[in-house]
Scaffold this motif. Sequence first.
Motif, PDB file in Angstrom:
ATOM      1  N   SER A 113    -125.099 -67.478 -15.215  1.00 41.90           N
ATOM      2  CA  SER A 113    -123.367 -67.053 -14.828  1.00 41.90           C
ATOM      3  C   SER A 113    -122.577 -66.785 -16.039  1.00 41.90           C
ATOM      4  O   SER A 113    -121.623 -66.027 -16.470  1.00 41.90           O
ATOM      5  CB  SER A 113    -123.017 -67.719 -14.316  1.00 41.90           C
ATOM      6  OG  SER A 113    -122.841 -68.824 -14.614  1.00 41.90           O
ATOM      7  N   GLY A 114    -122.616 -67.645 -17.498  1.00 42.27           N
ATOM      8  CA  GLY A 114    -122.438 -67.985 -18.674  1.00 42.27           C
ATOM      9  C   GLY A 114    -122.716 -68.464 -19.470  1.00 42.27           C
ATOM     10  O   GLY A 114    -123.639 -68.482 -19.468  1.00 42.27           O
ATOM     11  N   THR A 147    -116.421 -67.509 -19.688  1.00 44.03           N
ATOM     12  CA  THR A 147    -117.050 -65.901 -19.049  1.00 44.03           C
ATOM     13  C   THR A 147    -117.104 -64.515 -20.610  1.00 44.03           C
ATOM     14  O   THR A 147    -116.682 -64.607 -21.185  1.00 44.03           O
ATOM     15  CB  THR A 147    -115.828 -65.974 -18.392  1.00 44.03           C
ATOM     16  OG1 THR A 147    -116.185 -66.724 -17.677  1.00 44.03           O
ATOM     17  CG2 THR A 147    -116.283 -63.957 -17.415  1.00 44.03           C
TER      18      THR A 147
END
Length: 623
Positions: free
Chosen positions: A507-508, A601
């Motif tokens: 996700s990151g 992120t």
Amino acid sequence: MHSQVQKRTCSLIAVSAIAGLAVAMVPATAEEAPTPGVPKNIILLISDGAGYNQFDLANLYEAGVSYNQVTVDPATGAIAHADRTPTQIYEEWPVQVGQSHYSANGRGFYDTDAAWGSFDWVASGATDSAAAGTALGTGIKTNNGTLGFDPNGDRLLTLGEQAQAVDKAVGLVTSVPFNHATPAGFIAHNANRNDYHGLATEIIDSGVDVVIGAGHPNYTDANTSRSSHFGNGSWISQADFERLANGQTPFTYIESKSQFEAVANGEFVPEKLFGLARVAETFQYNRPGLANNNVLPFNDPANTDVPSLETASKAALNVLGQDEDGFFLMIEGGAVDWAGHANQTTRAVEEQLDFNNSIEAVADWVETNSSWDETLVIVTADHETGYLAGVGAGAATGWKPLEGNAGELPNVTWHSGGHTNAIVPVFAKGAGSEILANRATNWDKVRGAYVDNTDIGEVVFDLLGHAQTEAENAVDINANFGNDAVTGALSLAVDSTGPVVLASNGSGLAGELPATTVVDTRNDAQAQGNGWTLSGLASEFTAGNRAFASDALAWTPRIVASENGAAAGSTATLEAPAVLATSDRTSRVGSTSVLADLLLTIPADAKAGNYGSELTLSLFAQD
Ligand SMILES: [Zn+2]
């Protein structure tokens, strides 16, 4: 890495305990593409003012064939490509894309429909060599006339400086004055590209290892001696020339052709070299006969005691190749641009041929002394000059192909005395070249995929390892106790020996803060009834001159060990000071260890690269 001391109390007790650590980020696209090689050596060759047609001008004269010719009718939009016959080694290289090069205060953009929809569109609002050199040399657009500063006047990090920061040697070679805009764009900072004396001083004192070019005060354009010229229009001050010539700089100074050849042949290879060719402005371009625009190339007698760009390139490679850490070398064919300004076809051919010879010398050096696995070579231009086109080209008829036979001067037309916005070619081969190819995300309807000039600067920055530099130079912990009488102390230790590398977790990018320990051995009087707070603050993530904000980095703290129940801070982004752990007056005592999960992120508009940041941890004695 920064270390700092912060205290919020008025305590008389000396308490100094601060640590910082570097956070490195792996490329955002690492999971999608094989990790490409990072080059030890990077060589960038720039033919100043050479568009696709200047490259073909030399091809036609040399071999009677072309590689880039098109017929484009702006009225109908019809595009016809002529046969592409490679004759130069770089025309067989794996990476071949275009390059846009507009400056910040010129037209400010490139538009393929406009560029090929009207013959006149590219003829105005072009970059100059200073803004283009800065874009290539820093990855940042600036205004025409400016070197090494952005449009706001902020000083930019140059590729030359970055190469030095990672212990690589740096060389700048040109066939025009050594402090002209293109070489200066890779090391210097000056709001005025015409401050040649200032640029000369900065380049001489820059710590680079090789400088070769023209600009000799004691010689004419015809390579004949003259009384020293240090006045208006001169390239170097008397003081700077004398300290160079008298050996009062780190450079070994040379100026005769035989000296250049001795270095190029490897007979004499100094540690650092300053080669000031015995001509005023250009190796050959300005020599007598410049008005002879219709004679064959090399018809006019050459300046004899001047090296070719090829010889200068070989000399630079021999000097720079001694550095075990590798090097960054910029080689400029500087006078293709001068020929374009003057619409001088004969000498445009001569200058481009010497540039081509220099590329061959570089490729030979790579294959003899290095390899394509450890060296990256990029060939390009900074803009087009003169709006060179085929016979019959013009506003009503559009673009016509250049044509000609080997050994003859091609028949051409020129449509400008200045620079144009026409896209220029890029060729690349070697370690990391695919990274440059991946940046060609723009599309030109005639030239195909293209990068912007800033992409070239950014890619070289990435390959020079910005993030790793910060970590290597970092001091991980700085704890200083200045008072021997102190019996207790509040201290911070970070168990870190290198950068934290954040890797993809789906996700990151994620990683973990090194084990961080607060030790509080103060007695109650020393602590004045207070506990402590441990907080962190991240800098922006940067790669070269580009960045994205530190608010993309968050942490989730957790207490690993605490004798007295200190509390973990909350999940927080780190663009402002965020609490990692706290204690009150009773929980402060003893040793408290904390960890934190780090999560980055990636902003949607972030470009791939090795980004580096710094996270500073601060320990406060707390009210
Ligand atoms: Zn230029």
